[in-house]
Motif scaffolding. Structure first.
Motif, PDB file in Angstrom:
ATOM      1  N   GLU A 186       0.838  -1.198   0.000  1.00  0.00           N
ATOM      2  CA  GLU A 186       0.000   0.000   0.000  1.00  0.00           C
ATOM      3  C   GLU A 186       0.876   1.254   0.000  1.00  0.00           C
ATOM      4  O   GLU A 186       0.936   2.021   0.947  1.00  0.00           O
ATOM      5  CB  GLU A 186      -0.931  -0.004   1.218  1.00  0.00           C
ATOM      6  CG  GLU A 186      -2.070   0.992   1.117  1.00  0.00           C
ATOM      7  CD  GLU A 186      -3.082   0.847   2.232  1.00  0.00           C
ATOM      8  OE1 GLU A 186      -3.598   1.887   2.691  1.00  0.00           O
ATOM      9  OE2 GLU A 186      -3.349  -0.307   2.647  1.00  0.00           O
ATOM     10  N   TYR A 238       1.440   8.675  -4.390  1.00  0.00           N
ATOM     11  CA  TYR A 238       0.756   9.515  -3.397  1.00  0.00           C
ATOM     12  C   TYR A 238       1.606   9.679  -2.138  1.00  0.00           C
ATOM     13  O   TYR A 238       1.561  10.727  -1.481  1.00  0.00           O
ATOM     14  CB  TYR A 238      -0.591   8.891  -3.040  1.00  0.00           C
ATOM     15  CG  TYR A 238      -1.376   9.626  -1.968  1.00  0.00           C
ATOM     16  CD1 TYR A 238      -2.336  10.576  -2.320  1.00  0.00           C
ATOM     17  CD2 TYR A 238      -1.171   9.379  -0.621  1.00  0.00           C
ATOM     18  CE1 TYR A 238      -3.059  11.251  -1.345  1.00  0.00           C
ATOM     19  CE2 TYR A 238      -1.882  10.048   0.360  1.00  0.00           C
ATOM     20  CZ  TYR A 238      -2.824  10.984  -0.014  1.00  0.00           C
ATOM     21  OH  TYR A 238      -3.535  11.657   0.966  1.00  0.00           O
ATOM     22  N   ASP A 239       2.370   8.657  -1.792  1.00  0.00           N
ATOM     23  CA  ASP A 239       3.086   8.624  -0.523  1.00  0.00           C
ATOM     24  C   ASP A 239       4.481   9.245  -0.589  1.00  0.00           C
ATOM     25  O   ASP A 239       5.222   9.208   0.396  1.00  0.00           O
ATOM     26  CB  ASP A 239       3.190   7.176  -0.041  1.00  0.00           C
ATOM     27  CG  ASP A 239       1.816   6.565   0.158  1.00  0.00           C
ATOM     28  OD1 ASP A 239       1.080   7.038   1.037  1.00  0.00           O
ATOM     29  OD2 ASP A 239       1.472   5.631  -0.588  1.00  0.00           O
ATOM     30  N   THR A 244      -0.661   5.368  -8.361  1.00  0.00           N
ATOM     31  CA  THR A 244      -0.665   6.426  -7.351  1.00  0.00           C
ATOM     32  C   THR A 244      -0.816   5.874  -5.943  1.00  0.00           C
ATOM     33  O   THR A 244      -0.286   6.447  -4.990  1.00  0.00           O
ATOM     34  CB  THR A 244      -1.814   7.411  -7.615  1.00  0.00           C
ATOM     35  OG1 THR A 244      -3.047   6.670  -7.731  1.00  0.00           O
ATOM     36  CG2 THR A 244      -1.590   8.195  -8.895  1.00  0.00           C
ATOM     37  N   ASP A 245      -1.528   4.742  -5.772  1.00  0.00           N
ATOM     38  CA  ASP A 245      -1.902   4.278  -4.441  1.00  0.00           C
ATOM     39  C   ASP A 245      -1.358   2.909  -4.062  1.00  0.00           C
ATOM     40  O   ASP A 245      -1.568   2.476  -2.928  1.00  0.00           O
ATOM     41  CB  ASP A 245      -3.435   4.248  -4.320  1.00  0.00           C
ATOM     42  CG  ASP A 245      -4.035   5.634  -4.392  1.00  0.00           C
ATOM     43  OD1 ASP A 245      -3.708   6.451  -3.520  1.00  0.00           O
ATOM     44  OD2 ASP A 245      -4.807   5.910  -5.329  1.00  0.00           O
ATOM     45  N   ARG A 246      -0.681   2.225  -4.944  1.00  0.00           N
ATOM     46  CA  ARG A 246      -0.149   0.906  -4.601  1.00  0.00           C
ATOM     47  C   ARG A 246       0.951   0.511  -5.569  1.00  0.00           C
ATOM     48  O   ARG A 246       1.068   1.034  -6.678  1.00  0.00           O
ATOM     49  CB  ARG A 246      -1.257  -0.142  -4.612  1.00  0.00           C
ATOM     50  CG  ARG A 246      -1.955  -0.284  -5.971  1.00  0.00           C
ATOM     51  CD  ARG A 246      -1.422  -1.474  -6.752  1.00  0.00           C
ATOM     52  NE  ARG A 246      -1.985  -1.549  -8.095  1.00  0.00           N
ATOM     53  CZ  ARG A 246      -1.305  -1.275  -9.195  1.00  0.00           C
ATOM     54  NH1 ARG A 246      -0.060  -0.820  -9.115  1.00  0.00           N
ATOM     55  NH2 ARG A 246      -1.845  -1.410 -10.389  1.00  0.00           N
ATOM     56  N   TYR A 262      -1.346  13.869  -5.079  1.00  0.00           N
ATOM     57  CA  TYR A 262      -1.700  13.396  -6.410  1.00  0.00           C
ATOM     58  C   TYR A 262      -1.241  14.357  -7.507  1.00  0.00           C
ATOM     59  O   TYR A 262      -1.656  14.219  -8.661  1.00  0.00           O
ATOM     60  CB  TYR A 262      -3.209  13.193  -6.521  1.00  0.00           C
ATOM     61  CG  TYR A 262      -3.730  11.978  -5.791  1.00  0.00           C
ATOM     62  CD1 TYR A 262      -3.170  10.719  -5.979  1.00  0.00           C
ATOM     63  CD2 TYR A 262      -4.801  12.086  -4.894  1.00  0.00           C
ATOM     64  CE1 TYR A 262      -3.648   9.603  -5.317  1.00  0.00           C
ATOM     65  CE2 TYR A 262      -5.285  10.973  -4.216  1.00  0.00           C
ATOM     66  CZ  TYR A 262      -4.705   9.726  -4.430  1.00  0.00           C
ATOM     67  OH  TYR A 262      -5.185   8.622  -3.763  1.00  0.00           O
ATOM     68  N   HIS A 315      -0.658   7.192   5.942  1.00  0.00           N
ATOM     69  CA  HIS A 315      -0.648   7.984   4.718  1.00  0.00           C
ATOM     70  C   HIS A 315      -0.948   9.441   5.053  1.00  0.00           C
ATOM     71  O   HIS A 315      -1.622   9.744   6.033  1.00  0.00           O
ATOM     72  CB  HIS A 315      -1.691   7.466   3.729  1.00  0.00           C
ATOM     73  CG  HIS A 315      -1.502   6.037   3.359  1.00  0.00           C
ATOM     74  ND1 HIS A 315      -0.598   5.625   2.412  1.00  0.00           N
ATOM     75  CD2 HIS A 315      -2.095   4.905   3.825  1.00  0.00           C
ATOM     76  CE1 HIS A 315      -0.640   4.315   2.298  1.00  0.00           C
ATOM     77  NE2 HIS A 315      -1.540   3.849   3.152  1.00  0.00           N
ATOM     78  N   THR A 359     -13.980   9.374  -5.222  1.00  0.00           N
ATOM     79  CA  THR A 359     -12.912   8.410  -5.014  1.00  0.00           C
ATOM     80  C   THR A 359     -13.315   7.043  -5.562  1.00  0.00           C
ATOM     81  O   THR A 359     -14.493   6.772  -5.811  1.00  0.00           O
ATOM     82  CB  THR A 359     -12.588   8.266  -3.524  1.00  0.00           C
ATOM     83  OG1 THR A 359     -13.749   7.752  -2.843  1.00  0.00           O
ATOM     84  CG2 THR A 359     -12.179   9.600  -2.915  1.00  0.00           C
ATOM     85  N   HIS A 382      -8.623   7.499  -7.826  1.00  0.00           N
ATOM     86  CA  HIS A 382      -7.782   7.750  -6.663  1.00  0.00           C
ATOM     87  C   HIS A 382      -8.485   7.247  -5.410  1.00  0.00           C
ATOM     88  O   HIS A 382      -9.711   7.296  -5.317  1.00  0.00           O
ATOM     89  CB  HIS A 382      -7.503   9.248  -6.514  1.00  0.00           C
ATOM     90  CG  HIS A 382      -6.683   9.832  -7.618  1.00  0.00           C
ATOM     91  ND1 HIS A 382      -6.891  11.103  -8.113  1.00  0.00           N
ATOM     92  CD2 HIS A 382      -5.657   9.314  -8.343  1.00  0.00           C
ATOM     93  CE1 HIS A 382      -6.026  11.348  -9.077  1.00  0.00           C
ATOM     94  NE2 HIS A 382      -5.267  10.278  -9.236  1.00  0.00           N
ATOM     95  N   ARG A 403      -7.710   8.430  -2.103  1.00  0.00           N
ATOM     96  CA  ARG A 403      -7.736   9.338  -0.958  1.00  0.00           C
ATOM     97  C   ARG A 403      -8.104  10.776  -1.310  1.00  0.00           C
ATOM     98  O   ARG A 403      -8.083  11.642  -0.442  1.00  0.00           O
ATOM     99  CB  ARG A 403      -6.373   9.301  -0.250  1.00  0.00           C
ATOM    100  CG  ARG A 403      -6.050   7.906   0.265  1.00  0.00           C
ATOM    101  CD  ARG A 403      -4.693   7.796   0.916  1.00  0.00           C
ATOM    102  NE  ARG A 403      -4.477   6.411   1.292  1.00  0.00           N
ATOM    103  CZ  ARG A 403      -3.891   5.510   0.516  1.00  0.00           C
ATOM    104  NH1 ARG A 403      -3.443   5.865  -0.685  1.00  0.00           N
ATOM    105  NH2 ARG A 403      -3.747   4.266   0.916  1.00  0.00           N
TER     106      ARG A 403
END
Length: 424
Positions: A40, A44-45, A90-92, A163, A227, A259, A304, A306
């Protein structure tokens, strides 16, 4: 299917003491086992001033670990009749092998070894940074419209937003990064508590759980990382005109939409199919064939987890028609669609196309494992794979119309991409 569009895949779950979540979907008719692990962590992170790390690890993870030489992970899987790959979003970030049942133990050992002891060295970092640079040159810098996605994202998110940049990241940021920066990113995000492992194929749950525990169980427990929650505000709708060495003009309309987990996200996906999927779609018939202001029309969504997703309509204007005229006609037709919604026939066609693609992916253990992990991350449970058909069945013409009225009839951002030689 057991009940309407409800599926009944057997799903067995466990969580190791170190936090690794595991789901097994036994399929004794399958010829191979899919090993699908999602971390995860995505772009994004990343620190907005240190981008490209998530994607860099998609490459670094194949460069060896304590007991595996550089490049040996892929070679061992392929030598045993399997396939292996990875992707970043973006998220994983996900890593996946499909192997014969007899090579399952090997695949799990390889995944556990690199989770526990990835070889982050100057040699590996320098080499893979150059690989990423070449990928960016080929896919973005030296392609017509290669900066399109970056321009679209920039219309909705400021650069300091999580993002606000693409997963490929900034090559300048990677050049400035130290080995310590890279190691810290791995230490923060690549831990058992931040991973979900799905096994799909001819294996019993208890047997699979024992294998997973034997290889991953000794990895040290760390709490799942948090996050970023606070983010700069998203940007208001506006128009951007850009020019480049491209063969023809394009116009993009884009909106902030819910989302990926929002119930209306699926309704919007179906709306996009009604509008622009194929030669029988609403916009192809009206904008391309009838009104002749575009040669082609397409739609897409950037989901996305989040923050808001981005939904787009793209058209290539007919020769001699301006992007302004094409955009105006698209908005006119979209407003009409928002008032009327789809017909029953249009909805049935879109649902049939969506369900066909979904079932084709479910038909392979590779695709099924990925869909299980996707639903697990997005909706909080691997059992979403069994419920998704019911969500499709519940969609009505009114639900699709309402989603369009709520999210796609407001003023969009516009991106007009013009060939360099076309005058203003």
């Amino acid at each position: 299917m057991a009940d309407g569009r409800r599926l009944d895949y057997e799903l067995a779950r466990t969580t190791l003491d170190n936090g690794l979540q595991v789901c097994v979907q036994p399929d004794h008719l399958a010829p191979a086992v899919a090993v699908n692990i999602w971390y995860e962590v995505g772009s994004y992170d990343e620190d907005p001033g240190r981008t490209g790390f998530a994607h860099l690890f998609e490459h670094l993870m194949f460069q060896g670990s304590k007991n595996v030489a550089s490049g040996e992970h892929m070679a061992l899987v392929e030598a045993n009749g399997g396939s292996v790959n990875a992707t970043t979003s973006t998220d994983r970030t996900n890593y996946f092998e499909t192997v014969p049942k007899g090579a399952l133990e090997l695949a799990l050992w390889l995944e556990a070894d690199r989770m526990n002891s990835l070889a982050i060295t100057d040699t590996n970092f320098t080499a893979q940074r150059e690989v990423v640079k070449e990928e960016k040159r080929q896919r973005y810098d030296n392609q017509p419209y290669g900066d399109l996605l970056e321009l679209l994202v920039a219309q909705h998110f400021p650069t300091e937003h999580p993002y606000g940049h693409l997963p490929i990241g900034s090559m300048a940021h990677l050049d400035d990064a130290s080995l310590e920066d890279v190691q810290q990113f791995f230490d923060n995000w690549y831990r058992p508590s931040n991973a979900r492992l799905v096994l799909c194929g001819p294996v019993e749950p208890d047997e699979a759980f024992d294998m997973v525990a034997s290889h991953f169980g000794a990895i040290h427990r760390q709490e799942q990382p948090a996050h970023a929650l606070s983010a700069p505000p998203e940007l208001p709708a506006h128009t951007t005109v850009t020019r480049g060495a491209v063969p023809h003009p394009l116009v993009y309309l884009s909106w902030p939409t819910p989302t990926a987990a929002d119930p209306q996200h699926l309704a919007l996906d179906i709306a996009l199919s009604v509008l622009a999927d194929g030669n029988t779609s609403r916009l192809h018939k009206s904008v391309v064939r009838s009104r002749r202001v575009a040669q082609e029309v397409h739609a897409a969504s950037l989901p996305h987890l989040r923050s808001t997703s981005i939904t787009t309509l793209m058209a290539r204007p007919t020769d001699g028609v301006s992007t302004d005229t094409t955009a105006a006609v698209l908005l006119e037709e979209l407003a009409r669609f928002g008032e009327q919604g789809p017909t029953s026939e249009e909805l049935d066609r879109a649902l049939a196309q969506y369900e066909r693609d979904w079932l084709l992916e479910l038909a392979t253990v590779e695709g099924r494992a990925d869909l299980i992990n996707d639903g697990w991350l997005t909706h909080g449970t691997p059992a979403h794979v069994n419920q998704h058909g019911l969500e499709l069945e519940a969609l009505t013409t009114d639900a699709v119309r309402d989603a369009v009225q709520k999210h796609l009839v407001e003023e969009p951002s516009q991106l007009h991409y013009l060939p360099t030689e076309v005058p203003a």
